[in-house]
Design a protein around this motif. Structure first.
Motif, PDB file in Angstrom:
ATOM      1  N   ARG A 157     -22.955  74.196 -55.361  1.00 52.31           N
ATOM      2  CA  ARG A 157     -23.661  73.432 -54.122  1.00 52.31           C
ATOM      3  C   ARG A 157     -22.495  73.744 -52.845  1.00 52.31           C
ATOM      4  O   ARG A 157     -23.053  74.064 -51.842  1.00 52.31           O
ATOM      5  N   LEU A 158     -21.239  73.505 -53.002  1.00 50.61           N
ATOM      6  CA  LEU A 158     -20.433  73.801 -51.841  1.00 50.61           C
ATOM      7  C   LEU A 158     -20.187  75.073 -51.523  1.00 50.61           C
ATOM      8  O   LEU A 158     -20.378  75.463 -50.488  1.00 50.61           O
ATOM      9  N   TYR A 159     -19.868  75.869 -52.607  1.00 52.72           N
ATOM     10  CA  TYR A 159     -19.253  77.029 -52.381  1.00 52.72           C
ATOM     11  C   TYR A 159     -20.635  78.379 -52.344  1.00 52.72           C
ATOM     12  O   TYR A 159     -20.503  79.274 -51.131  1.00 52.72           O
ATOM     13  N   LEU A 160     -21.390  78.205 -53.221  1.00 52.73           N
ATOM     14  CA  LEU A 160     -22.294  79.483 -53.199  1.00 52.73           C
ATOM     15  C   LEU A 160     -23.218  79.621 -52.026  1.00 52.73           C
ATOM     16  O   LEU A 160     -23.410  80.460 -51.477  1.00 52.73           O
ATOM     17  N   ILE A 161     -23.772  78.295 -51.998  1.00 53.88           N
ATOM     18  CA  ILE A 161     -24.538  77.941 -50.747  1.00 53.88           C
ATOM     19  C   ILE A 161     -23.987  78.420 -49.336  1.00 53.88           C
ATOM     20  O   ILE A 161     -24.648  79.171 -48.625  1.00 53.88           O
ATOM     21  N   ASN A 162     -22.800  77.696 -49.220  1.00 51.70           N
ATOM     22  CA  ASN A 162     -21.874  78.258 -47.861  1.00 51.70           C
ATOM     23  C   ASN A 162     -21.619  79.725 -47.990  1.00 51.70           C
ATOM     24  O   ASN A 162     -21.918  80.291 -46.767  1.00 51.70           O
ATOM     25  N   PHE A 163     -21.399  80.333 -49.032  1.00 53.75           N
ATOM     26  CA  PHE A 163     -21.020  81.759 -48.846  1.00 53.75           C
ATOM     27  C   PHE A 163     -22.225  82.482 -48.531  1.00 53.75           C
ATOM     28  O   PHE A 163     -22.329  83.473 -47.815  1.00 53.75           O
ATOM     29  N   VAL A 164     -23.368  82.184 -49.251  1.00 60.12           N
ATOM     30  CA  VAL A 164     -24.591  82.991 -48.932  1.00 60.12           C
ATOM     31  C   VAL A 164     -25.090  82.969 -47.506  1.00 60.12           C
ATOM     32  O   VAL A 164     -25.488  83.825 -46.931  1.00 60.12           O
ATOM     33  N   LEU A 165     -25.078  81.646 -47.043  1.00 58.39           N
ATOM     34  CA  LEU A 165     -25.137  81.411 -45.528  1.00 58.39           C
ATOM     35  C   LEU A 165     -24.375  82.155 -45.047  1.00 58.39           C
ATOM     36  O   LEU A 165     -24.774  82.793 -43.562  1.00 58.39           O
ATOM     37  N   GLY A 166     -23.014  82.211 -45.118  1.00 61.73           N
ATOM     38  CA  GLY A 166     -22.069  82.916 -44.301  1.00 61.73           C
ATOM     39  C   GLY A 166     -22.442  84.307 -44.291  1.00 61.73           C
ATOM     40  O   GLY A 166     -22.490  85.173 -43.238  1.00 61.73           O
ATOM     41  N   VAL A 167     -22.877  84.932 -45.549  1.00 59.41           N
ATOM     42  CA  VAL A 167     -23.266  86.525 -45.498  1.00 59.41           C
ATOM     43  C   VAL A 167     -24.696  86.774 -44.722  1.00 59.41           C
ATOM     44  O   VAL A 167     -24.574  87.733 -43.864  1.00 59.41           O
ATOM     45  N   LEU A 168     -25.384  85.737 -44.996  1.00 62.49           N
ATOM     46  CA  LEU A 168     -26.602  85.939 -44.231  1.00 62.49           C
ATOM     47  C   LEU A 168     -26.324  86.059 -42.545  1.00 62.49           C
ATOM     48  O   LEU A 168     -27.083  86.812 -41.851  1.00 62.49           O
ATOM     49  N   ILE A 169     -25.628  84.886 -42.130  1.00 57.14           N
ATOM     50  CA  ILE A 169     -25.491  85.037 -40.800  1.00 57.14           C
ATOM     51  C   ILE A 169     -24.539  86.108 -40.073  1.00 57.14           C
ATOM     52  O   ILE A 169     -24.708  86.570 -39.085  1.00 57.14           O
ATOM     53  N   PHE A 170     -23.800  86.628 -41.004  1.00 55.46           N
ATOM     54  CA  PHE A 170     -23.070  88.010 -40.894  1.00 55.46           C
ATOM     55  C   PHE A 170     -23.822  89.109 -40.567  1.00 55.46           C
ATOM     56  O   PHE A 170     -23.975  89.865 -39.792  1.00 55.46           O
ATOM     57  N   LEU A 171     -24.788  89.193 -41.648  1.00 57.04           N
ATOM     58  CA  LEU A 171     -25.775  90.435 -41.485  1.00 57.04           C
ATOM     59  C   LEU A 171     -26.762  90.221 -40.490  1.00 57.04           C
ATOM     60  O   LEU A 171     -27.194  91.073 -39.701  1.00 57.04           O
ATOM     61  N   THR A 172     -27.035  88.785 -39.858  1.00 57.24           N
ATOM     62  CA  THR A 172     -27.907  88.498 -38.687  1.00 57.24           C
ATOM     63  C   THR A 172     -27.263  89.282 -37.392  1.00 57.24           C
ATOM     64  O   THR A 172     -27.974  90.022 -36.939  1.00 57.24           O
ATOM     65  N   ARG A 192     -33.587  89.206 -35.505  1.00 57.46           N
ATOM     66  CA  ARG A 192     -34.040  88.169 -34.965  1.00 57.46           C
ATOM     67  C   ARG A 192     -34.831  87.348 -36.036  1.00 57.46           C
ATOM     68  O   ARG A 192     -34.711  86.144 -35.805  1.00 57.46           O
ATOM     69  N   ILE A 193     -35.465  87.922 -37.018  1.00 58.32           N
ATOM     70  CA  ILE A 193     -36.193  87.215 -38.056  1.00 58.32           C
ATOM     71  C   ILE A 193     -35.189  86.480 -38.968  1.00 58.32           C
ATOM     72  O   ILE A 193     -35.107  85.553 -39.224  1.00 58.32           O
ATOM     73  N   LEU A 194     -34.105  87.417 -39.102  1.00 56.93           N
ATOM     74  CA  LEU A 194     -32.817  86.712 -39.724  1.00 56.93           C
ATOM     75  C   LEU A 194     -32.259  85.520 -39.181  1.00 56.93           C
ATOM     76  O   LEU A 194     -31.931  84.684 -39.826  1.00 56.93           O
ATOM     77  N   PHE A 195     -32.162  85.707 -37.729  1.00 55.89           N
ATOM     78  CA  PHE A 195     -31.628  84.674 -37.131  1.00 55.89           C
ATOM     79  C   PHE A 195     -32.487  83.317 -37.375  1.00 55.89           C
ATOM     80  O   PHE A 195     -31.802  82.345 -37.812  1.00 55.89           O
ATOM     81  N   ILE A 196     -33.890  83.293 -37.359  1.00 55.30           N
ATOM     82  CA  ILE A 196     -34.525  82.366 -37.462  1.00 55.30           C
ATOM     83  C   ILE A 196     -34.451  81.656 -39.004  1.00 55.30           C
ATOM     84  O   ILE A 196     -34.351  80.488 -39.222  1.00 55.30           O
ATOM     85  N   ILE A 197     -34.626  82.665 -39.817  1.00 56.50           N
ATOM     86  CA  ILE A 197     -34.487  82.164 -41.161  1.00 56.50           C
ATOM     87  C   ILE A 197     -32.922  81.368 -41.647  1.00 56.50           C
ATOM     88  O   ILE A 197     -32.884  80.515 -41.980  1.00 56.50           O
ATOM     89  N   SER A 198     -31.890  82.300 -41.086  1.00 55.52           N
ATOM     90  CA  SER A 198     -30.444  81.572 -41.240  1.00 55.52           C
ATOM     91  C   SER A 198     -30.617  80.325 -40.546  1.00 55.52           C
ATOM     92  O   SER A 198     -29.685  79.337 -40.999  1.00 55.52           O
ATOM     93  N   ALA A 199     -30.920  80.149 -39.394  1.00 53.85           N
ATOM     94  CA  ALA A 199     -30.861  78.898 -38.640  1.00 53.85           C
ATOM     95  C   ALA A 199     -31.634  77.877 -39.241  1.00 53.85           C
ATOM     96  O   ALA A 199     -31.011  76.534 -39.161  1.00 53.85           O
ATOM     97  N   LEU A 200     -32.742  78.121 -39.782  1.00 54.19           N
ATOM     98  CA  LEU A 200     -33.641  77.003 -40.511  1.00 54.19           C
ATOM     99  C   LEU A 200     -32.907  76.842 -41.636  1.00 54.19           C
ATOM    100  O   LEU A 200     -32.864  75.419 -42.030  1.00 54.19           O
ATOM    101  N   LEU A 201     -32.441  77.451 -42.482  1.00 46.43           N
ATOM    102  CA  LEU A 201     -31.467  77.329 -43.698  1.00 46.43           C
ATOM    103  C   LEU A 201     -30.385  76.365 -43.481  1.00 46.43           C
ATOM    104  O   LEU A 201     -29.886  75.334 -44.191  1.00 46.43           O
TER     105      LEU A 201
END
Length: 128
Positions: A45-60, A72-81
Protein backbone atom coordinates in the motif's frame (compact mmCIF):
# COMPACT_ATOMS: atom_id res chain seq x y z
CA UNK A 1 5.01 26.50 -39.06
CA UNK A 2 5.48 24.81 -35.73
CA UNK A 3 4.09 26.58 -32.69
CA UNK A 4 6.46 26.97 -29.74
CA UNK A 5 5.64 25.16 -26.52
CA UNK A 6 3.80 27.51 -24.14
CA UNK A 7 5.87 28.40 -21.06
CA UNK A 8 3.04 27.23 -18.78
CA UNK A 9 3.27 23.73 -20.32
CA UNK A 10 7.04 23.69 -19.81
CA UNK A 11 6.70 24.74 -16.16
CA UNK A 12 4.02 22.12 -15.40
CA UNK A 13 5.98 19.44 -17.28
CA UNK A 14 9.19 20.13 -15.35
CA UNK A 15 7.33 20.24 -12.03
CA UNK A 16 5.90 16.82 -12.85
CA UNK A 17 9.25 15.40 -14.01
CA UNK A 18 11.06 16.63 -10.90
CA UNK A 19 8.20 15.70 -8.57
CA UNK A 20 7.81 12.20 -9.99
CA UNK A 21 11.56 11.51 -9.98
CA UNK A 22 12.13 12.85 -6.47
CA UNK A 23 9.11 10.94 -5.19
CA UNK A 24 10.43 7.67 -6.60
CA UNK A 25 13.96 8.21 -5.28
CA UNK A 26 12.82 9.21 -1.80
CA UNK A 27 10.57 6.13 -1.70
CA UNK A 28 13.45 3.87 -2.64
CA UNK A 29 15.64 5.30 0.12
CA UNK A 30 12.91 5.09 2.76
CA UNK A 31 12.04 1.56 1.64
CA UNK A 32 15.46 0.31 2.77
CA UNK A 33 15.10 1.97 6.16
CA UNK A 34 11.59 0.86 7.11
CA UNK A 35 10.90 -2.40 5.29
CA UNK A 36 11.80 -4.71 8.14
CA UNK A 37 9.11 -3.37 10.49
CA UNK A 38 6.26 -3.39 7.96
CA UNK A 39 3.93 -6.14 6.82
CA UNK A 40 3.70 -7.07 3.13
CA UNK A 41 0.28 -5.39 2.94
CA UNK A 42 1.72 -2.14 4.32
CA UNK A 43 4.65 -2.27 1.91
CA UNK A 44 2.29 -2.84 -1.00
CA UNK A 45 0.00 0.00 0.00
CA UNK A 46 2.65 2.51 1.01
CA UNK A 47 5.39 1.89 -1.48
CA UNK A 48 4.05 0.22 -4.58
CA UNK A 49 1.14 2.63 -5.00
CA UNK A 50 3.39 5.63 -4.32
CA UNK A 51 6.04 4.33 -6.71
CA UNK A 52 3.50 3.73 -9.50
CA UNK A 53 2.07 7.22 -8.97
CA UNK A 54 5.60 8.69 -9.04
CA UNK A 55 6.42 6.94 -12.32
CA UNK A 56 3.07 7.99 -13.81
CA UNK A 57 3.67 11.61 -12.77
CA UNK A 58 7.20 11.50 -14.24
CA UNK A 59 5.92 10.09 -17.56
CA UNK A 60 3.19 12.74 -17.63
CA UNK A 61 5.86 15.44 -17.51
CA UNK A 62 7.85 13.81 -20.31
CA UNK A 63 4.78 13.50 -22.54
CA UNK A 64 3.83 17.13 -21.86
CA UNK A 65 7.34 18.28 -22.80
CA UNK A 66 7.14 16.27 -26.01
CA UNK A 67 3.86 17.99 -26.84
CA UNK A 68 1.90 14.76 -26.93
CA UNK A 69 -1.80 15.04 -26.15
CA UNK A 70 -1.47 11.78 -24.22
CA UNK A 71 0.45 13.85 -21.65
CA UNK A 72 -2.69 15.84 -20.91
CA UNK A 73 -4.71 12.64 -20.62
CA UNK A 74 -2.08 11.16 -18.29
CA UNK A 75 -2.21 14.40 -16.29
CA UNK A 76 -5.95 13.96 -15.67
CA UNK A 77 -5.56 10.26 -14.83
CA UNK A 78 -2.60 10.77 -12.48
CA UNK A 79 -4.24 13.76 -10.80
CA UNK A 80 -7.45 11.82 -10.19
CA UNK A 81 -5.53 8.79 -8.89
CA UNK A 82 -3.52 11.05 -6.58
CA UNK A 83 -6.71 12.66 -5.27
CA UNK A 84 -8.24 9.25 -4.55
CA UNK A 85 -5.02 8.02 -2.91
CA UNK A 86 -4.71 11.14 -0.72
CA UNK A 87 -8.38 10.91 0.27
CA UNK A 88 -8.08 7.24 1.26
CA UNK A 89 -4.75 7.75 3.02
CA UNK A 90 -5.29 11.08 4.77
CA UNK A 91 -8.96 12.06 4.58
CA UNK A 92 -10.96 14.81 2.96
CA UNK A 93 -9.69 17.54 5.27
CA UNK A 94 -5.97 16.87 4.73
CA UNK A 95 -3.81 19.49 3.06
CA UNK A 96 -2.54 16.82 0.65
CA UNK A 97 -6.08 16.08 -0.55
CA UNK A 98 -7.04 19.76 -0.82
CA UNK A 99 -3.77 20.58 -2.60
CA UNK A 100 -4.34 17.73 -5.05
CA UNK A 101 -7.79 19.01 -5.94
CA UNK A 102 -6.51 22.58 -6.36
CA UNK A 103 -3.62 21.35 -8.53
CA UNK A 104 -6.03 19.38 -10.76
CA UNK A 105 -8.23 22.45 -11.23
CA UNK A 106 -5.45 25.02 -11.79
CA UNK A 107 -3.16 22.89 -13.96
CA UNK A 108 -6.16 21.41 -15.78
CA UNK A 109 -7.42 24.88 -16.68
CA UNK A 110 -3.94 25.85 -17.88
CA UNK A 111 -3.42 22.69 -19.93
CA UNK A 112 -6.80 23.01 -21.66
CA UNK A 113 -6.70 26.73 -22.55
CA UNK A 114 -7.40 27.47 -26.24
CA UNK A 115 -3.78 28.49 -26.98
CA UNK A 116 -2.47 25.33 -25.33
CA UNK A 117 -5.05 23.24 -27.20
CA UNK A 118 -3.60 24.59 -30.45
CA UNK A 119 -0.11 23.54 -29.39
CA UNK A 120 -1.15 19.98 -28.56
CA UNK A 121 -3.30 19.51 -31.67
CA UNK A 122 -0.59 20.81 -34.02
CA UNK A 123 2.03 18.62 -32.32
CA UNK A 124 -0.10 15.49 -32.61
CA UNK A 125 -0.73 16.24 -36.32
CA UNK A 126 3.01 16.61 -36.91
CA UNK A 127 3.79 13.26 -35.26
CA UNK A 128 1.19 11.33 -37.32
Amino acid sequence: YKMERPISVSVIAWLYILGGASGCFSLLFSLFEETFSLSFDQILRLYLINFVLGVLIFLTGIKLLEGQNSGRILFIISALLYIVWSWISYGLDSTLFIGSVVRLIVFGLILYRPSVNKYFTQTSKVSE
